[in-house]
Enzyme design. Structure first.
Site, PDB file in Angstrom:
ATOM      1  N   ASN A   1       0.811  -1.236   0.000  1.00  0.00           N
ATOM      2  CA  ASN A   1       0.000   0.000   0.000  1.00  0.00           C
ATOM      3  C   ASN A   1       0.839   1.277   0.000  1.00  0.00           C
ATOM      4  OD1 ASN A   1       0.749  -0.317   2.709  1.00  0.00           O
ATOM      5  ND2 ASN A   1      -1.150   0.584   3.473  1.00  0.00           N
TER       6      ASN A   1
ATOM      7  N   LYS B   1      12.580  -7.377   0.705  1.00  0.00           N
ATOM      8  CA  LYS B   1      11.567  -8.132  -0.035  1.00  0.00           C
ATOM      9  C   LYS B   1      10.312  -7.288  -0.157  1.00  0.00           C
ATOM     10  CE  LYS B   1       8.118 -10.719   0.812  1.00  0.00           C
ATOM     11  NZ  LYS B   1       7.306 -10.318  -0.340  1.00  0.00           N
TER      12      LYS B   1
ATOM     13  N   GLY C   1       3.100  -4.824   7.613  1.00  0.00           N
ATOM     14  CA  GLY C   1       2.059  -5.594   6.936  1.00  0.00           C
ATOM     15  C   GLY C   1       0.917  -5.852   7.895  1.00  0.00           C
ATOM     16  N   SER C   2       0.156  -6.887   7.611  1.00  0.00           N
ATOM     17  CA  SER C   2      -1.034  -7.143   8.428  1.00  0.00           C
ATOM     18  C   SER C   2      -0.645  -7.759   9.774  1.00  0.00           C
ATOM     19  CB  SER C   2      -1.969  -8.095   7.683  1.00  0.00           C
ATOM     20  OG  SER C   2      -1.308  -9.320   7.493  1.00  0.00           O
TER      21      SER C   2
ATOM     22  N   GLY D   1       2.259 -10.442  10.669  1.00  0.00           N
ATOM     23  CA  GLY D   1       3.240  -9.980  11.655  1.00  0.00           C
ATOM     24  C   GLY D   1       3.392 -10.973  12.799  1.00  0.00           C
TER      25      GLY D   1
ATOM     26  N   GLU E   1       5.304  -3.323  12.261  1.00  0.00           N
ATOM     27  CA  GLU E   1       4.302  -2.259  12.087  1.00  0.00           C
ATOM     28  C   GLU E   1       3.120  -2.913  11.383  1.00  0.00           C
ATOM     29  OE1 GLU E   1       4.572   0.541  13.437  1.00  0.00           O
ATOM     30  OE2 GLU E   1       6.720   0.625  13.837  1.00  0.00           O
TER      31      GLU E   1
ATOM     32  N   CYS F   1      -2.772   2.124   6.376  1.00  0.00           N
ATOM     33  CA  CYS F   1      -2.815   1.564   7.730  1.00  0.00           C
ATOM     34  C   CYS F   1      -3.455   2.578   8.674  1.00  0.00           C
ATOM     35  CB  CYS F   1      -1.422   1.190   8.200  1.00  0.00           C
ATOM     36  SG  CYS F   1      -0.242   2.516   7.989  1.00  0.00           S
TER      37      CYS F   1
ATOM     38  N   GLU G   1     -10.071  -4.904  10.755  1.00  0.00           N
ATOM     39  CA  GLU G   1      -9.542  -4.053   9.677  1.00  0.00           C
ATOM     40  C   GLU G   1     -10.133  -4.514   8.342  1.00  0.00           C
ATOM     41  OE1 GLU G   1      -5.341  -4.368   8.515  1.00  0.00           O
ATOM     42  OE2 GLU G   1      -5.210  -2.186   8.584  1.00  0.00           O
TER      43      GLU G   1
HETATM   44  P1  NAD Z   1       0.660  -8.665   4.318  1.00  0.00           P
HETATM   45  O1  NAD Z   1       0.828  -8.966   5.759  1.00  0.00           O
HETATM   46  O2  NAD Z   1      -0.168  -9.579   3.501  1.00  0.00           O
HETATM   47  O3  NAD Z   1       2.101  -8.625   3.600  1.00  0.00           O
HETATM   48  C1  NAD Z   1       3.127  -7.757   4.003  1.00  0.00           C
HETATM   49  C2  NAD Z   1       4.461  -8.299   3.527  1.00  0.00           C
HETATM   50  O4  NAD Z   1       4.734  -9.514   4.216  1.00  0.00           O
HETATM   51  C3  NAD Z   1       4.493  -8.656   2.035  1.00  0.00           C
HETATM   52  O5  NAD Z   1       5.750  -8.349   1.495  1.00  0.00           O
HETATM   53  C4  NAD Z   1       4.260 -10.156   2.052  1.00  0.00           C
HETATM   54  O6  NAD Z   1       4.758 -10.821   0.902  1.00  0.00           O
HETATM   55  C5  NAD Z   1       5.029 -10.544   3.289  1.00  0.00           C
HETATM   56  N1  NAD Z   1       4.633 -11.836   3.876  1.00  0.00           N
HETATM   57  C6  NAD Z   1       3.461 -12.505   3.745  1.00  0.00           C
HETATM   58  N2  NAD Z   1       3.507 -13.660   4.443  1.00  0.00           N
HETATM   59  C7  NAD Z   1       4.719 -13.714   5.036  1.00  0.00           C
HETATM   60  C8  NAD Z   1       5.365 -14.662   5.874  1.00  0.00           C
HETATM   61  N3  NAD Z   1       4.752 -15.780   6.262  1.00  0.00           N
HETATM   62  N4  NAD Z   1       6.618 -14.417   6.287  1.00  0.00           N
HETATM   63  C9  NAD Z   1       7.247 -13.264   5.928  1.00  0.00           C
HETATM   64  N5  NAD Z   1       6.690 -12.337   5.120  1.00  0.00           N
HETATM   65  C10 NAD Z   1       5.439 -12.553   4.687  1.00  0.00           C
HETATM   66  O7  NAD Z   1       0.146  -7.158   4.224  1.00  0.00           O
HETATM   67  P2  NAD Z   1      -0.290  -6.346   2.922  1.00  0.00           P
HETATM   68  O8  NAD Z   1      -1.614  -6.839   2.464  1.00  0.00           O
HETATM   69  O9  NAD Z   1       0.831  -6.292   1.957  1.00  0.00           O
HETATM   70  O10 NAD Z   1      -0.441  -4.863   3.529  1.00  0.00           O
HETATM   71  C11 NAD Z   1      -1.567  -4.406   4.163  1.00  0.00           C
HETATM   72  C12 NAD Z   1      -1.430  -4.480   5.667  1.00  0.00           C
HETATM   73  O11 NAD Z   1      -0.288  -3.740   6.077  1.00  0.00           O
HETATM   74  C13 NAD Z   1      -2.593  -3.850   6.403  1.00  0.00           C
HETATM   75  O12 NAD Z   1      -2.926  -4.647   7.511  1.00  0.00           O
HETATM   76  C14 NAD Z   1      -2.048  -2.505   6.864  1.00  0.00           C
HETATM   77  O13 NAD Z   1      -2.699  -1.949   7.977  1.00  0.00           O
HETATM   78  C15 NAD Z   1      -0.644  -2.858   7.141  1.00  0.00           C
HETATM   79  N6  NAD Z   1       0.224  -1.680   7.121  1.00  0.00           N
HETATM   80  C16 NAD Z   1       0.728  -1.234   8.308  1.00  0.00           C
HETATM   81  C17 NAD Z   1       1.510  -0.090   8.344  1.00  0.00           C
HETATM   82  C18 NAD Z   1       2.101   0.407   9.634  1.00  0.00           C
HETATM   83  O14 NAD Z   1       3.086   1.155   9.590  1.00  0.00           O
HETATM   84  N7  NAD Z   1       1.551   0.068  10.789  1.00  0.00           N
HETATM   85  C19 NAD Z   1       1.771   0.596   7.163  1.00  0.00           C
HETATM   86  C20 NAD Z   1       1.231   0.109   5.963  1.00  0.00           C
HETATM   87  C21 NAD Z   1       0.471  -1.042   5.964  1.00  0.00           C
END
Ligand code: NAD
Length: 493
Positions: free
Chosen positions: A149, A172, A225-226, A230, A247, A281, A382
């Site tokens: 995002n 990555k 990420g989510s 996380g 985060e 986020c 969310e």
């Molecule tokens: P996601 O968790 O699906 O993926 C994030 C990253 O993690 C990607 O690069 C993905 O390939 C990787 N990933 C997926 N599975 C993994 C695993 N098992 N091991 C290691 N890495 C893995 O999230 P998304 O859909 O890309 O992003 C949206 C989410 O990110 C939302 O929940 C949003 O709130 C959050 N976000 C948080 C912040 C913050 O600073 N708090 C900022 C932006 C987005």
């Protein structure tokens, strides 16, 4: 175009020849193909990063910073081109694309300044003729995992402090948005960053992400990420005693009190809830409104929502772009049924947009639920799309309680004309970021960014706080007394 990994200063194919398409979410057009790397590609990148790191750590920090100044300059020169790539692969409207690139530029110059600070402490020793200080030391090879995002801003929040602090990294990016990473690799190269300092490995989280977390030479994992992902990252990282900075998700609220400037509140809510199609986020997905302001606020919100233009973000007149992919569209839509079954009133939207150009992309109608209670799933989970839940409260205290009654803790906001309430709110709202008389989004790069509870694990991106993720504290004592002096024992004399 084929996007290959960036390892040791060069672009190269991974060990298997597998590529997946990158699609424009606004048009369905295929923009590129990206490498689907595997664990051996991570191994190769780590080797390069490890070999480069020893030398990099010895480059004086102000000199390391010079590379960041050059990276920032190149980003500035290419701002429009980078914003165009960003909007095409991610979907946010071009004005926001430009804003995100600007955030990266700001971060480059800000972190470059840290090259001449990286402050530690000098303190008196408890013993005579003894000197005590602490310095920030580089950690080594660090791993960066980023979401789709904010394909460039978040990467700069992590990679620039890592660089200035003397680490080398493996990044990555999310599979959905590799093109911005590819553009950044070109910039790293052109800025003359020594080979192996920056390495990018494209691929899935389960394959590449896991290999990074499990690699013994990667000492830090900085993940955004989510919350679900996380948690997995933290669990696996814990097994390897990794320093893991997380985060994660949010369920951010705007509170509107009965004394608020309602027009201002409406503008703040619309920008926070529907900007980036609700996929920030920090997006506002709950509006907690005082009962005496509810009818007026709802009406004014609807009036402005009905005028929002939805379409391809490359069109300067469009206010809301597409969501990232069909899966996201379905997830958002599933919450409409959930909300209705829970008894919320769907006042606007609640549909996947179809017909004409909508059929080619992933478009969701701006949506408003009223009559939402704090315990409903639509008020707790969310959704990550353009959906607002309106929750009515009877008092300031109740508003704070509702705001804090979720598992997340990223951003919150209150609109009020009462300075006492504003100050109480900034104290009592339990999120990492609080806004007074502004929406839930709009972070500036020189302040810490991150959240409490289910949003984070105590680390912060951005600001000086980001250095805490990418440095170790080292305490140094210099005894110039010429005799044995024992701390806590010989200080009595
Ligand atoms: P996601 O968790 O699906 O993926 C994030 C990253 O993690 C990607 O690069 C993905 O390939 C990787 N990933 C997926 N599975 C993994 C695993 N098992 N091991 C290691 N890495 C893995 O999230 P998304 O859909 O890309 O992003 C949206 C989410 O990110 C939302 O929940 C949003 O709130 C959050 N976000 C948080 C912040 C913050 O600073 N708090 C900022 C932006 C987005």
């Amino acid at each position: 175009m084929k996007l290959t990994n960036f390892v040791n200063g060069g672009f190269q194919e991974g060990q298997n020849a597998d590529f997946v398409p990158v699609t424009n979410p606004a048009t369905g057009e295929e923009l590129a193909e990206v490498q689907r790397s595997t664990a051996p590609d991570v191994e190769e990148a780590v080797k390069a990063a490890k070999a480069a790191q020893k030398k990099w750590a010895l480059v004086p920090a102000p000199k390391r910073a010079d590379y960041l100044y050059e990276i920032g300059r190149l980003m500035k020169e290419r701002k429009e081109q980078l914003a165009t790539v960003l909007t095409k692969e991610m979907g946010k409207v071009i004005e926001e694309g430009r804003g995100e690139v600007q955030e990266g530029i700001d971060m480059a110059f800000y972190m470059a300044g840290e090259g001449r600070r990286l402050f530690g402490e000098t303190t008196p020793s408890e013993l005579a003729d003894k000197f005590a200080m602490s310095v920030r030391a580089p950690i080594g090879v660090v791993g960066l995992i980023t979401p789709w995002n904010f394909p460039v801003a978040i990467a700069t929040w992590k990679s620039f402090p890592a660089i200035v602090a003397g680490n080398t990294f493996i990044w990555k990016p999310a599979t959905e948005t590799p093109m911005m990473a590819y553009e950044m690799a070109k910039i790293f190269k052109e800025a003359g960053l020594p080979d192996g300092v920056a390495n990018i490995v494209f691929g899935s989280g389960s394959e590449v992400g896991t290999a990074m977390i499990e690699h013994r030479d990667i000492r830090v994992i900085s993940f955004t990420g989510s919350t679900d992902t996380g948690r997995k990252v933290a669990e696996l990282g814990g097994r390897y005693l990794k320093k893991v900075s997380l985060e994660m998700g949010g369920k951010n609220a705007v509170i509107v009190m009965d004394d608020a400037d309602l027009d201002l509140a409406v503008d703040g809510i619309l920008w926070s809830a529907f900007g980036t199609a609700g996929q920030r986020c920090t997006a506002c997905s709950r509006v907690i409104v005082h009962k005496d302001a509810k009818e007026q606020l709802q009406q004014r919100l609807l009036d402005k929502m009905d005028k929002l233009t939805i379409g391809d973000g490359m069109d300067e007149t469009v206010k809301i772009g597409p969501v990232i992919n069909k899966k996201a569209l379905e997830k958002i839509h599933s919450y409409i049924e959930i909300g209705k079954q829970e008894g919320a009133e769907l006042v606007r939207g609640g549909e996947i947009l179809t017909g004409g150009h909508y059929d080619k992309g992933n478009y969701y109608a701006p949506t408003l639920f009223a009559g939402v209670t704090p315990d409903m799933r639509i008020a707790q989970e969310e959704i990550f799309g353009p959906v607002i839940s309106l929750i009515e409260v009877a008092s300031f205290e109740e508003a704070i309680e509702v705001n804090n009654g979720v598992i997340y803790g990223l951003s919150s906001s209150i609109f009020t004309a009462d300075v006492n309430r504003a100050f109480k709110a900034q104290r009592d709202l339990d999120t990492g970021i609080v806004y007074i008389n502004a929406g839930t989004t709009g972070a500036e790069i020189h302040l810490p960014f991150g959240g409490t509870k289910g949003t984070g694990n105590g680390h912060r991106d951005s600001g000086v706080a980001a250095l805490d993720v990418f440095t170790e504290w080292k305490s140094i004592y210099v005894d110039f007394s010429g005799k044995l002096q024992r701390a806590q024992i010989d200080n009595e004399a």
